[in-house]
Every structure is written in C-alpha cells, then in structure tokens.
Write an enzyme that holds these catalytic residues in place. Structure first.
Site, PDB file in Angstrom:
ATOM      1  N   PHE A 128       1.048  -1.278  -0.120  1.00 28.27           N
ATOM      2  CA  PHE A 128       0.007  -0.060  -0.061  1.00 28.27           C
ATOM      3  C   PHE A 128       0.840   1.229  -0.029  1.00 28.27           C
ATOM      4  CE2 PHE A 128      -2.569   3.442   1.642  1.00 28.27           C
ATOM      5  CZ  PHE A 128      -3.744   3.420   1.050  1.00 28.27           C
ATOM      6  N   ASP A 219       9.242   2.569   1.460  1.00 29.52           N
ATOM      7  CA  ASP A 219       8.125   3.418   1.890  1.00 29.52           C
ATOM      8  C   ASP A 219       8.037   3.147   3.364  1.00 29.52           C
ATOM      9  OD1 ASP A 219       5.548   4.227   2.759  1.00 29.52           O
ATOM     10  OD2 ASP A 219       4.554   3.353   0.978  1.00 29.52           O
ATOM     11  N   LYS A 248       2.968  10.209   8.238  1.00 29.08           N
ATOM     12  CA  LYS A 248       2.135   9.808   9.598  1.00 29.08           C
ATOM     13  C   LYS A 248       2.955  10.322  10.899  1.00 29.08           C
ATOM     14  CE  LYS A 248      -0.146   5.882   7.616  1.00 29.08           C
ATOM     15  NZ  LYS A 248      -1.565   6.358   7.838  1.00 29.08           N
TER      16      LYS A 248
END
Length: 403
Positions: A128, A219, A248
């Site tokens: 993702f 990532d 995040k």
C-alpha cells in the site's frame, strides 16, 4: 463527499493514550490516527512548541529559506542514511515524489528510453503506497485500482518476501536491456496485513539493485519515526535504501511528509518538483518536536519493549482462544493479531472492541492492527488486550456456529 465509511463515533478530545467521544465516553486508543500521534494526544510539549511557532510564523512558502525546515532536514540526515530531504504534506505525496525520482533515475542514470516503454518500477503484491493515481498504481492490490482505470503505466508486481519471484521478474524485465528504474518496498507491510520483511529477501534485493544500478526505495510512511523499535524500519532489516519516504508519525498529528535520499539518488533540480505547503514552519516545528522527544525519552527503545509486551499478551490471548485467532506478528508498536479464516472478520472485531472502549484498525480482512502512541505504558497494553479479549468473545457469541 461520501468517501469514508465512518464508524458512528464522534471524538472530541484526547489526552495521552485516551480519547473521549461527544457522549463523554473514554476509549483506549490503539489507532493513534493510524500510526500518526507519536507522542499521544494533546501532548504538553507539542502544545507549547506549536504555540510558540504560531506566534512567529506559520507559513512563508519555499520561495525563501525556512530555518525550521533546514533544522528538521539536518536532524533526519544526521540520524539516517539520507543526505538530503524534500518535504511535502503526506505519505502519498512523498511516494509520488519517489516515483518521479525513480523515473528520472531511469532516464538519466540507466538510459532507459521511452521507445522501449519507459522506466519500470517494481513493487510488491499486498503493498500500500497511497491513494493518488500513481501511488495507488504502485499499490499491489487490485481492489484499490477498480473504477480508476487506466492506471499509470510503468509498474510491475511480485509476491512480497519471495526472492525467486523477484529474481524472475527482474530478469524478464531486463532481458532486452535496462528497463527497471527502481524497486519500491515497505520494510513491513502495514495495510497489507502487518507482514514484516524478511532479511535475506531484502539483502538479495539490495544486492541485485546494486548490480544493475537500480534505485531501492523504502516506503516508511507507517513504519518510520521510531514505531518499529528503531528510528527507521530499514534498520530492522540491516539494509540501507537509496531513498525512503516518511509521513504519519513524523508530525505527531500535523500533516507532513518527506522524501529522503542518499547523495547518489539526489536527482531532482529546481523546477522539477515542488510543494506550496511542504516543509512550512508549523509542520517542521511539529516534526522537530517529535524528533527531540524521540531522543530525549528514547521512544524507539520504549516502543521495542512495549511491542514485546504486546506480543506476549497477544500470544496469551491466542493460546486461550485458538479457534478465533492463530497468531500475532509485527515490529515494535506495529502489531497485528491474525484471526482464523473461519472466525470473525477483522472489521467485526474492531467494532466489538469499540463497544469495549478500545480503538483498533483492520489490516486486511483477517488482521487486527495495533498502532498506538509510542508513549503507551504497560498498564495500557494489558488493559487493551483484556478489552480485545472481551470483544473476541462477543464476536464468537454472535457467530452462527456458536448458537
């Protein structure tokens, strides 16, 4: 717009690892804004730092030098393998920057021409990487592609942690000459089911990328900034990427993303990439505050210890309910409880846990994910697992086989 299937819960305030809804009910937060609120809710140090910053400057744009941005970039580069940083506003935007970087590397360094079909980026199945068009194309889950075709060209997929499959795909792509610009991987797949990377697989990928002068991009949007028990997820694998992305937890609740690169991968030049809001004084002050607290309170080590305790507690829960759950996995404070296929779905357990005053988040159909603030304490973890156990029992009572 109707883009979210929200839970019927209105959260109005928080303190530490606790949040309260509009009815005054308190919840133990194992979500932390989906791995965002590194220091917990309404952190006193964040309130002071951002209040001071707001009295100075909140935004000036990247037309000018921004001291807070330079300080945060200096901290990241001093504490990682990176030599330079581009700041943006989200994980998807950071990954978009990484995709542009990869394509430029393919053209400029590997000499990949458009007549051959252009540069390729290899990513993993069940990955993702975000919701923008290129980032969602990089995401190796077809369900996220449906309704948005045609997808962005230039991506191929292989099974995560499968060395033989990766080698075969790389050989196929390169059989007629250079085609692959980059390999883009999560050190641990979060949304895909809390799947930790395998060290031997990542070492082999690094070796092959070095042989072919292919960029290796990590990532780290969900795993970075101390959550895994190390500052960066790549440190769990013993492999350094050429570039990695953050978001995040970097801002502790304030939107910020980053593309971090080694000098050899620092290809982007003025006019080739930009962001109006990226790296503004407020966002970088939030990032600096998180960074300072990570060091001052040694939060990565704390996350490692709390993750071990959480795994022990979850293992005990699995042993007590073997017909409902089959295991747990993860790093640090990114842990997943794996449910049995014939048992309750992750979303049903999450809903039942909410009734018990515990917030969790699914990771796929059969994994319940814990991503709490890094400030969580042992008493909170034990309480969370008690509440989760009650939720599991409630789900079991509601299944047809239990009647």
């Amino acid at each position: 717009m109707q883009t979210y299937g929200r839970f019927p819960l209105e959260l109005v305030r928080g303190r530490g690892v606790w949040v309260w809804d509009s009815q005054g009910r308190r919840y133990l937060d194992g979500v932390a804004g989906i791995a965002v609120c590194t220091l917990g809710h309404s952190s006193a140090v964040m309130r002071r730092a951002l209040g001071r910053q707001l009295r100075k400057l909140q935004h000036v744009s990247n037309l000018y030098r921004i001291p807070e941005q330079e300080q945060l970039a200096a901290w990241i580069t001093a504490n990682s393998c990176a030599d330079a940083v581009f700041f943006c506003n989200s994980g998807a935007e950071a990954n978009e920057g990484a995709i542009k970087l990869a394509r430029k590397h393919g053209h400029q360094v590997r000499g990949i021409g458009n007549e051959a079909g252009g540069p390729l980026i290899l990513t993993a199945q069940a990955s993702f990487h975000g919701r923008t068009l290129a980032a969602v194309t990089a995401t190796g889950q077809p369900k996220y592609h449906q309704g948005f075709e045609p997808m962005v060209q230039g991506f191929r997929y292989f099974p995560y942690n499968d060395t033989a499959a990766f080698e075969a795909l790389l050989a196929e792509c390169e059989k007629d000459g250079p085609r692959v610009a980059a390999v883009m991987l999560e050190p641990l797949q979060g949304e895909g089911g809390v799947n930790p990377g395998n060290q031997s697989f990542f070492r082999r990928v690094r070796e092959l990328c070095d042989q072919h002068n292919i960029l290796l991009i990590f990532d780290e949007v969900q795993v970075g900034v101390g959550r895994t028990g190390r500052l960066w997820g790549y440190q769990k694998l013993g492999v350094e990427p050429d570039a990695f992305t953050l978001a995040k937890g970097l801002g502790g609740g304030f939107p910020i993303g980053a593309l971090c690169v080694k000098a050899a991968a620092d290809h982007l030049r003025p006019g080739e990439h930009a962001s109006t809001f990226g790296g503004n004084p407020m966002a970088c002050r939030a990032g600096l505050t998180v960074a300072e607290e990570l060091v001052r309170r040694n939060l990565p080590a704390h996350a490692e210890a709390m993750g071990q305790l959480l795994q022990e507690q979850l293992a005990g829960l699995v042993a007590r309910h073997p017909t409902l759950a089959e295991g747990c996995r993860g790093w640090g404070l990114l842990q997943g409880l794996v449910l049995r296929p014939e048992g309750p779905a992750a979303i049903d357990v999450v809903k039942a846990a909410m009734t018990e005053g515990l917030l969790l988040v699914p990771a796929g159909t059969n994994v319940v994910r814990f991503v709490p603030p890094l400030t969580i304490e042992p008493r909170h973890i034990r309480e969370a697992v008690k509440r989760l156990e009650r939720a599991l029992i409630a789900c079991q009572a509601q299944t047809p086989s239990a009647s």
